[in-house]
Enzyme design. Structure first.
Site, short mmCIF file in Angstrom:
data_model
loop_
_atom_site.label_atom_id
_atom_site.label_comp_id
_atom_site.label_asym_id
_atom_site.label_seq_id
_atom_site.Cartn_x
_atom_site.Cartn_y
_atom_site.Cartn_z
N TYR A 1 40.29 19.97 27.57
CA TYR A 1 39.03 19.69 26.88
C TYR A 1 39.33 19.31 25.42
CZ TYR A 1 37.14 21.55 31.17
OH TYR A 1 36.86 21.74 32.50
N GLN B 1 32.15 31.97 25.93
CA GLN B 1 33.21 30.95 25.79
C GLN B 1 32.58 29.65 25.31
OE1 GLN B 1 35.16 28.78 29.11
NE2 GLN B 1 37.05 29.78 28.47
N ARG C 1 38.39 33.73 40.79
CA ARG C 1 37.96 33.62 42.19
C ARG C 1 37.82 34.98 42.88
NH1 ARG C 1 42.47 29.50 43.59
NH2 ARG C 1 43.43 30.85 42.02
N SER D 1 36.86 36.29 34.56
CA SER D 1 37.29 35.07 33.87
C SER D 1 36.14 34.06 33.81
CB SER D 1 38.47 34.47 34.66
OG SER D 1 39.18 33.60 33.84
C1 LIG Z 1 34.47 27.88 39.90
C2 LIG Z 1 35.38 27.99 38.72
C3 LIG Z 1 34.91 27.60 37.46
C4 LIG Z 1 35.73 27.73 36.33
N1 LIG Z 1 35.23 27.44 35.10
C5 LIG Z 1 35.97 27.73 33.99
C6 LIG Z 1 35.40 27.65 32.69
O1 LIG Z 1 34.23 27.38 32.52
N2 LIG Z 1 36.20 27.92 31.63
C7 LIG Z 1 37.51 28.26 31.78
O2 LIG Z 1 38.20 28.49 30.80
N3 LIG Z 1 38.06 28.38 33.00
C8 LIG Z 1 37.31 28.14 34.10
N4 LIG Z 1 37.85 28.32 35.35
C9 LIG Z 1 39.25 28.80 35.45
C10 LIG Z 1 39.24 30.31 35.62
O3 LIG Z 1 38.71 30.98 34.50
C11 LIG Z 1 40.66 30.85 35.90
O4 LIG Z 1 41.47 30.58 34.78
C12 LIG Z 1 41.27 30.20 37.13
O5 LIG Z 1 40.33 30.12 38.20
C13 LIG Z 1 42.49 31.01 37.62
O6 LIG Z 1 42.11 32.33 37.93
P1 LIG Z 1 41.95 32.86 39.46
O7 LIG Z 1 43.25 32.59 40.14
O8 LIG Z 1 41.66 34.33 39.28
O9 LIG Z 1 40.81 32.13 40.09
C14 LIG Z 1 37.05 28.20 36.49
C15 LIG Z 1 37.51 28.53 37.75
C16 LIG Z 1 36.70 28.46 38.86
C17 LIG Z 1 37.24 28.90 40.21
#
Ligand SMILES: Cc1cc2nc3c(=O)[nH]c(=O)nc-3n(C[C@H](O)[C@H](O)[C@H](O)COP(=O)(O)O)c2cc1C
Ligand SMILES: Cc1cc2nc3c(=O)[nH]c(=O)nc-3n(C[C@H](O)[C@H](O)[C@H](O)COP(=O)(O)OP(=O)(O)OC[C@H]3O[C@@H](n4cnc5c(N)ncnc54)[C@H](O)[C@@H]3O)c2cc1C
Length: 778
Positions: A570, A489, A713, A411
């Site tokens: 955003y 993205q 994560r 992601s």
């Molecule tokens: C450190 C970090 C940075 C993130 N940056 C973005 C991003 O740039 N664009 C985006 O759409 N989501 C971003 N997210 C959200 C993740 O893509 C994801 O949707 C969110 O962490 C939930 O997934 P998870 O439970 O597997 O961590 C970020 C998440 C984390 C932890």
């Protein structure tokens, strides 16, 4: 101690007998409006786990219950002329009357006074006891009279149901789904004794109305349903017993106790009948209440003990209620699943409340799991025709000309490590190692289309030749050294721009060097954040052109796919959500207007992005805000519009719209939105959010809740998530780089050994359990 109990259902009787057995000197009276042999309904279901709890609490009543139940492992799903059989579910059913008889006999034997045929209407007179238990069921008088203390919330669900019986012997738990000219009907049926089955039929209010049954007599309802389910009933009649169509009330109370009064069982909380847990909650609640009160030696300690009971019990109840909610919604939304193949329909049904997962089903019923795996492998499901039988997560997916090797996505994750938007060695290492780790698709962090579109000064960009060169290096590495595909993205931060790095004060303005912000409307993110200007048409032109420019650069850098960021508060999300878009021009107001600018950007990018390459859009399906905000239905509409404009994939996230967004977190918590969008807007989706295991990925993909699963994560702590999963499943589908290949056989044999050890341990545990059970029962 003197205890008055209003309601002699399972909760009231069980608590009464536990208390009286442990404290014979107590004066315990149960007031029950029915006569001893009156009862509504026919049978109830208890799981192995609940039975184990009953055995620990009172072995005498447990033995009597065990002696009178019908036990089964099997589940049958009748759907469109097919019957899918599954096993390993471990349920026992018994008549409600039989259960009440056992509890009554045990309560009376221990000295509980039961006043049958006594309707309580005056709670005050019973409150003079040391403790008053309100176990008076779903329409609790006690709860109603002290509503201001208990603060109940009663959610009357939309589907209508009726509870019937039959003499039909059933081989196991049976679901029968039927469609007639009026709509879809669902029967939940189970045997509770040698000669009796319970059949609960539910349907939508519209279907019931079409059939003219809303206020039908019991006889008319029975006749209609006997005809409809004639094939399943095999000539048996339906038996009625107060069989009127009702709506299920989901009861939640903010508090379960008030001074010396406590609510127990359905009076305090209900769980939809589709997970068969109402009696379980009632009985286990009685055990918990008894355990808490055991600690209190004088009436003075009662209020404290009641609070302790509530504190100890609430989480478990809320978990069950959550599972029940998810389950009831599956049945309410059954038209959504109607076009599925019976194999997938059945797996979607079984896995609806997350208790049955792919791996859990392997333990329960390996044959059915093989069927699912085989069926999934045989589906076209957008792939290039690969029919190798592998777990669903390893089946390739095709979008336009792009073939993604497996269903695991890294992601998007901001790294806050770029300088002037230029990605560097960190990005090469971060994305490179995750590509080598086996994921099918990598989505870059949100990459800004211009310097002032960045979230933070550390965010990456795609607006200069330096950016093209730096990104090309990353893409080249990924393509040369892995099978992973690369998606860029692209986004504009809108009112959440010019903020500190993720590990500083996230979403808060920079301490110095802030740049001006633009958003759909002139509303700051936090009250003390920088106020953005509302985008003018000139702003919108230049933002759209910057997206187009970035897309052209992405093509030159070699990216395989583009994702437009329309989520998380955003800029483009600011246009979509009525919470952040207060415009009165043609870009504000109705969803159609709010979509206008995001779609304009999408169209402009699509026009320059090569026809053979797919495009994805990330949306926040819901804002997690009440009132004027994005809700599930809006997300489906947004997805439909994007699809009509040529979007290939919706990346379904949620929230982050405003600081006050209040998500309800949990395992795979955003996946239901992905499922709804995928099935209602008929477009491939990415599920994301608290997906942490290969088991969950397989469950989501096989049940049709998404086409891809993105993990953020979990990939930070384990770049090799996919390689490990392949080794665990013993499938040789991931490309290991030559440099690392010597680790492959070790990982595979380790995984095999771990599996064998686990199976041996499980077999030992089962033996030990059986042995202990037998010893206790003897
Ligand atoms: C450190 C970090 C940075 C993130 N940056 C973005 C991003 O740039 N664009 C985006 O759409 N989501 C971003 N997210 C959200 C993740 O893509 C994801 O949707 C969110 O962490 C939930 O997934 P998870 O439970 O597997 O961590 C970020 C998440 C984390 C932890
Ligand atoms: C269609 C359907 C199917 C179900 N299937 C299952 C299942 O398979 N498995 C399962 O575990 N659960 C099932 N349940 C849920 C189950 O019936 C209840 O959750 C369970 O009985 C709750 O126990 P209780 O003691 O809290 O309440 P109840 O069983 O409702 O008992 C409350 C008692 O209080 C008495 N009472 C009420 N008011 C007064 C008053 N003012 N004065 C005196 N007496 C009063 C009532 O007569 C009643 O006997 C189902 C429910 C429904 C609706």
């Amino acid at each position: 101690m003197k205890i008055n109990i209003v309601g002699g259902g399972p909760a009231g009787l069980y608590f009464a007998l536990l208390r009286k057995c442990a404290f014979p000197a107590d004066d315990v009276t149960v007031y029950e409006r029915n006569r001893a042999d009156d009862t509504f309904g026919f049978g109830i279901v208890l799981s192995d786990e609940t039975l184990a709890n009953l055995r620990l609490a009172d072995v005498k009543s447990y033995r009597a219950i065990r002696a009178s139940f019908a036990y089964w492992d099997d589940l049958y799903t009748h759907f469109k002329g097919t019957v899918v059989h599954s096993t390993g579910h471990g349920f026992s059913g018994l008549g409600r009357l039989a259960l009440l008889d056992i509890l009554r006999a045990r309560a009376e034997e221990s000295g509980v006074r039961i006043r049958y045929g006594t309707e309580v209407s005056d709670i005050e007179s019973l409150r003079s006891a040391d403790l008053l238990v309100g176990s008076d069921g779903i329409n609790s008088l006690v709860r109603g009279q002290f509503a201001s203390a208990f603060q109940p919330n009663i959610d009357l669900r939309r589907n209508k149901f009726v509870w019937l019986g039959s003499t039909l012997p059933l081989p196991g738990f049976t679901y029968a789904f039927k469609e007639n000219a009026c709509g879809i009907w669902i029967a939940h049926a189970y045997q509770y004794g040698r000669h009796g089955s319970t059949i609960v039929v539910e349907t939508s209010p519209e279907t019931l109305g079409q059939a003219g049954l809303e206020s039908a007599t019991e006889a008319r309802t029975a006749a209609y349903l006997e005809d409809l389910f004639a094939q399943e009933l095999k000539g048996h009649k339906l038996i009625t017993n107060r069989s009127l169509w009702r709506s299920f009330p989901v009861v939640r109370c903010r508090k379960w106790s008030h001074e010396n009064i406590v609510l127990l069982g359905d009076a305090a909380h209900t769980a939809h009948f589709s997970i068969g847990s109402g009696t379980k909650l009632a009985l286990e609640g009685a055990i918990a209440l008894h355990d808490s009160l055991k600690q209190c030696i004088s009436p003075a300690g009662i209020a404290g003990a009641l609070k302790a009971y509530e504190a100890q019990r609430r989480e478990e109840v809320e978990k069950t209620q959550h599972a029940a909610d998810v389950s009831l919604r599956w049945f309410e939304n059954v038209p959504r699943y109607w076009n599925m193949h019976p194999t997938q329909f059945n797996f979607s049904l079984l896995s609806r409340s997350k208790q049955v997962t792919y791996e859990n089903l392997r333990l329960r019923d390996p044959r059915l799991l093989q069927d699912i795996e085989r069926w999934y492998a045989s589906t076209g499901a957008g792939t290039s025709g690969s029919t190798a039988v592998v777990p669903p997560m390893f089946k390739p997916l095709r979008l336009r000309d792009l073939e993604i090797q497996n269903r695991v996505v890294v992601s998007a994750m901001c790294q806050y490590s770029a300088t002037e938007g230029v990605p560097n060695d960190w990005h090469l290492m971060h994305l490179g190692s995750r590509a080598v780790g086996g994921a099918g698709l990598l989505i870059t962090e949100m990459t800004a289309i211009s310097a002032d579109a960045r979230i933070t000064p550390g965010c990456a960009g795609m607006y200069s030749e330096e950016h093209v060169a730096a990104w090309s290096r990353v893409v080249r590495f990924v393509h040369e050294h892995s099978m992973a595909r690369m998606c860029l993205q692209l986004g504009h931060a809108g009112r959440k721009g010019s903020t500190q790095l993720g590990w500083q004060e996230i979403d808060r303005p920079l301490l110095e060097g802030n740049w001006p912000l633009v958003s759909a409307s002139s509303l700051p993110y936090f009250a003390d954040s920088q106020t953005p200007r509302a985008a003018t048409r000139v702003d919108m032109d230049s933002i759209r052109d910057a997206f187009v420019n970035a897309a052209r650069m992405a093509e030159r850098a070699g990216f395989d796919m583009i994702e437009l960021h329309m989520a998380h508060g955003y800029l483009l999300a600011n246009f979509l959500s009525p919470y952040t878009n207060r415009r009165t021009d043609e870009y504000g107001g109705a969803l159609e207007n709010r979509l206008r600018f995001p779609l304009e950007v999408f169209d402009a990018v699509r026009a320059v992005w090569p026809e053979h390459k797919p495009m994805s859009v990330r949306i926040s399906a819901v804002d997690w805000l009440p009132g004027e905000a994005l809700h599930e239905e809006d997300a489906v509409e947004i997805a439909r519009s994007l699809k009509a404009h040529g979007c290939d994939l919706i990346d379904v996230s949620s929230g982050q719209t405003a600081p006050e967004s209040a998500p309800v977190y949990g395992r795979m918590y955003q996946t239901p939105f992905s499922e709804q969008i995928r099935l209602e807007a008929d477009i491939p989706t990415i599920a994301v959010g608290a997906i942490t295991s290969a088991d969950q990925v397989n469950t989501i993909i096989a049940s049709g809740r998404a086409d891809l699963c993105a993990l953020a994560r979990p990939h930070l702590s384990d770049p090799n998530f996919t390689l490990r999963a392949a080794a665990d499943y013993g499938v040789d589908v991931c490309a290991w780089p030559d440099q690392y290949v010597s680790a492959k056989s070790q990982l595979v044999s380790q995984a095999r050994r771990a599996k064998t050890d686990q199976q041996t341990q499980q077999a030992r545990m089962r033996e030990l359990q059986h042995f202990q059970e037998r010893a206790r029962d003897e």
